[in-house]
Design a protein around this motif. Sequence first.
Motif, PDB file in Angstrom:
ATOM      1  N   GLU A   1      39.796  31.550  29.950  1.00 47.68           N
ATOM      2  CA  GLU A   1      38.640  31.610  30.855  1.00 47.68           C
ATOM      3  C   GLU A   1      38.728  30.528  31.933  1.00 47.68           C
ATOM      4  OE1 GLU A   1      34.861  32.608  30.090  1.00 47.68           O
ATOM      5  OE2 GLU A   1      35.223  33.962  28.421  1.00 47.68           O
ATOM      6  N   TYR A   2      39.197  29.336  31.565  1.00 48.02           N
ATOM      7  CA  TYR A   2      39.308  28.265  32.552  1.00 48.02           C
ATOM      8  C   TYR A   2      40.348  28.620  33.617  1.00 48.02           C
ATOM      9  CZ  TYR A   2      36.868  25.590  28.916  1.00 48.02           C
ATOM     10  OH  TYR A   2      35.970  25.159  27.970  1.00 48.02           O
ATOM     11  N   ILE A   3      41.404  29.307  33.185  1.00 46.14           N
ATOM     12  CA  ILE A   3      42.409  29.753  34.153  1.00 46.14           C
ATOM     13  C   ILE A   3      41.811  30.798  35.096  1.00 46.14           C
ATOM     14  CG2 ILE A   3      44.619  30.959  34.427  1.00 46.14           C
ATOM     15  CD1 ILE A   3      45.382  29.735  31.642  1.00 46.14           C
ATOM     16  N   LYS A   4      41.058  31.731  34.528  1.00 46.60           N
ATOM     17  CA  LYS A   4      40.486  32.825  35.318  1.00 46.60           C
ATOM     18  C   LYS A   4      39.439  32.332  36.317  1.00 46.60           C
ATOM     19  CE  LYS A   4      38.010  37.243  34.834  1.00 46.60           C
ATOM     20  NZ  LYS A   4      37.464  38.235  33.865  1.00 46.60           N
ATOM     21  N   TYR A   5      38.539  31.458  35.862  1.00 46.65           N
ATOM     22  CA  TYR A   5      37.393  31.089  36.689  1.00 46.65           C
ATOM     23  C   TYR A   5      37.548  29.774  37.448  1.00 46.65           C
ATOM     24  CZ  TYR A   5      34.894  34.911  34.456  1.00 46.65           C
ATOM     25  OH  TYR A   5      34.500  36.164  34.022  1.00 46.65           O
ATOM     26  N   LEU A   6      38.533  28.961  37.081  1.00 47.43           N
ATOM     27  CA  LEU A   6      38.721  27.690  37.769  1.00 47.43           C
ATOM     28  C   LEU A   6      40.073  27.597  38.473  1.00 47.43           C
ATOM     29  CD1 LEU A   6      37.338  25.213  35.044  1.00 47.43           C
ATOM     30  CD2 LEU A   6      36.098  26.229  36.956  1.00 47.43           C
ATOM     31  N   VAL A   7      41.150  27.745  37.717  1.00 51.80           N
ATOM     32  CA  VAL A   7      42.487  27.474  38.255  1.00 51.80           C
ATOM     33  C   VAL A   7      42.918  28.515  39.286  1.00 51.80           C
ATOM     34  CG1 VAL A   7      44.923  27.169  37.683  1.00 51.80           C
ATOM     35  CG2 VAL A   7      43.161  26.246  36.155  1.00 51.80           C
ATOM     36  N   LEU A   8      42.816  29.791  38.943  1.00 54.13           N
ATOM     37  CA  LEU A   8      43.258  30.833  39.882  1.00 54.13           C
ATOM     38  C   LEU A   8      42.424  30.862  41.168  1.00 54.13           C
ATOM     39  CD1 LEU A   8      44.271  33.719  37.441  1.00 54.13           C
ATOM     40  CD2 LEU A   8      45.779  32.525  39.049  1.00 54.13           C
ATOM     41  N   PRO A   9      41.082  30.757  41.095  1.00 48.07           N
ATOM     42  CA  PRO A   9      40.330  30.694  42.351  1.00 48.07           C
ATOM     43  C   PRO A   9      40.663  29.459  43.184  1.00 48.07           C
ATOM     44  CG  PRO A   9      38.877  31.268  40.521  1.00 48.07           C
ATOM     45  CD  PRO A   9      40.191  30.855  39.924  1.00 48.07           C
ATOM     46  N   TRP A  10      41.033  28.375  42.525  1.00 48.02           N
ATOM     47  CA  TRP A  10      41.301  27.112  43.245  1.00 48.02           C
ATOM     48  C   TRP A  10      42.672  27.112  43.903  1.00 48.02           C
ATOM     49  CZ3 TRP A  10      37.589  23.186  43.255  1.00 48.02           C
ATOM     50  CH2 TRP A  10      37.966  21.995  43.887  1.00 48.02           C
ATOM     51  N   PHE A  11      43.700  27.439  43.129  1.00 50.42           N
ATOM     52  CA  PHE A  11      45.076  27.338  43.612  1.00 50.42           C
ATOM     53  C   PHE A  11      45.686  28.676  44.035  1.00 50.42           C
ATOM     54  CE2 PHE A  11      44.765  23.692  40.590  1.00 50.42           C
ATOM     55  CZ  PHE A  11      44.963  22.675  41.503  1.00 50.42           C
ATOM     56  N   LYS A  12      44.997  29.770  43.693  1.00 49.15           N
ATOM     57  CA  LYS A  12      45.514  31.130  43.963  1.00 49.15           C
ATOM     58  C   LYS A  12      46.745  31.455  43.124  1.00 49.15           C
ATOM     59  CE  LYS A  12      42.384  31.379  47.178  1.00 49.15           C
ATOM     60  NZ  LYS A  12      41.055  31.903  46.809  1.00 49.15           N
ATOM     61  N   GLU A  13      47.066  30.594  42.171  1.00 46.97           N
ATOM     62  CA  GLU A  13      48.189  30.838  41.271  1.00 46.97           C
ATOM     63  C   GLU A  13      48.068  29.915  40.060  1.00 46.97           C
ATOM     64  OE1 GLU A  13      51.567  29.903  43.755  1.00 46.97           O
ATOM     65  OE2 GLU A  13      51.683  27.865  42.948  1.00 46.97           O
ATOM     66  N   PHE A  14      48.807  30.276  39.010  1.00 43.58           N
ATOM     67  CA  PHE A  14      48.869  29.443  37.803  1.00 43.58           C
ATOM     68  C   PHE A  14      50.335  29.309  37.420  1.00 43.58           C
ATOM     69  CE2 PHE A  14      48.707  29.210  33.023  1.00 43.58           C
ATOM     70  CZ  PHE A  14      48.231  27.900  32.956  1.00 43.58           C
TER      71      PHE A  14
END
Length: 390
Positions: A304-317
């Motif tokens: 969930e943190y990847i979906k709602y924080l990391v991906l919206p922030w960096f556009k990638e993981f």
Amino acid sequence: MENDQKPEQHDPDEKSMESLSINNSPSQETPSSSLPATQMSLEERYQIVRSIGEECIQEDELMNLLSKKPEPICYDGFEPSGRMHIAQGVMKAISVNKLTSAGCRVKIWVADWFAQLNNKMDGDLKKIEVVGRYMIEIWKSVGMNIDGGKVEFLWSSKEINSRAHEYWPLVMDIARRNKLPRIMRCVQIMGRSEQDELTAAQIFYPCMQCADIFFLKADICQLGMDQRKVNVLAREYCDDIKRKNKPIILSHHMLPGLHQGQEKMSKSDPSSSIFMEDDEAEVNVKIKKAYCPPTITEGNPCLEYIKYLVLPWFKEFKVERKPDNGGDKIYKTFEELVVDYESGDLHPGDLKPALSKAINKILQPVRDHFTNDSNAKDLLKRVKAYRVTR
């Protein structure tokens, strides 16, 4: 956190309590559209604004609003009640930046009187004011786009006192038109339940929060799913007074805690939350201990943190792995990450270090600000000393 200190003798700084639109330049760029709102199509603006909400009441009203009003007013708010975790700090920055990029104006209600009504900081308004100032420093430093005058932080005590003749008749009318059981159904907005033993102040609280929406002339209520019931109450009030234009509700997702079964990140349980000024080692330990079962995506807080924080922030993981474990891989969408995770191609042992690295990168400007800025450092020291009260 226990606090044996004597009550604060600090007099509130009137300048810090002003209804302000802060113009400090953010220390890092956060996600928003690179295209000016004036150059966007209606559909583009709609998609950006709609993306914030897990639920929207109603989508056709939102489209109509954006077609007729170039700068809709969005209402958000918070109780100053302790240290800020990433669900509140990072997600709000992402949401506000999306809204302003689509042409919206955002009014953030610093609900100091509401925190006092809800017995936060033992109802000590001076401590609540310190916490409110600390939280504003967090959003300034993480990169909320507060330059350009489209974001205002409004202190409820100051705004209500300055326009009491408008505010209290509105509160009284909402209270008069609703039965007690209807108001009791809204106590979830304070982190309470209908079974709790409530004070009279806490019963009064929903009527005031409902009034805030009209007092601030909000077109859109941009709050969490846990605030949904009082926002619906505001729409019902519009029916009562025969008002045609109802506030649109955009309810955002609630990030879970780090442990299994925790539906909401809670600052009262420090082990379940990542705080905005946690150091790198603390973040690493918390993520390492977080619930993250192999191949299971449902109820998995790390995903969930990847979906709602990391991906919206960096556009990638980005996941860094040894060649024997599949080598490095960059995920551009959550869907492709889910496929790999469910199949076992992506293991928690590789996902967790990548998640820690991403979150630490987001939080580093906040740490720097609270280390290098003497005012911010003092605020954090005082907030950490306060006892968190429910």
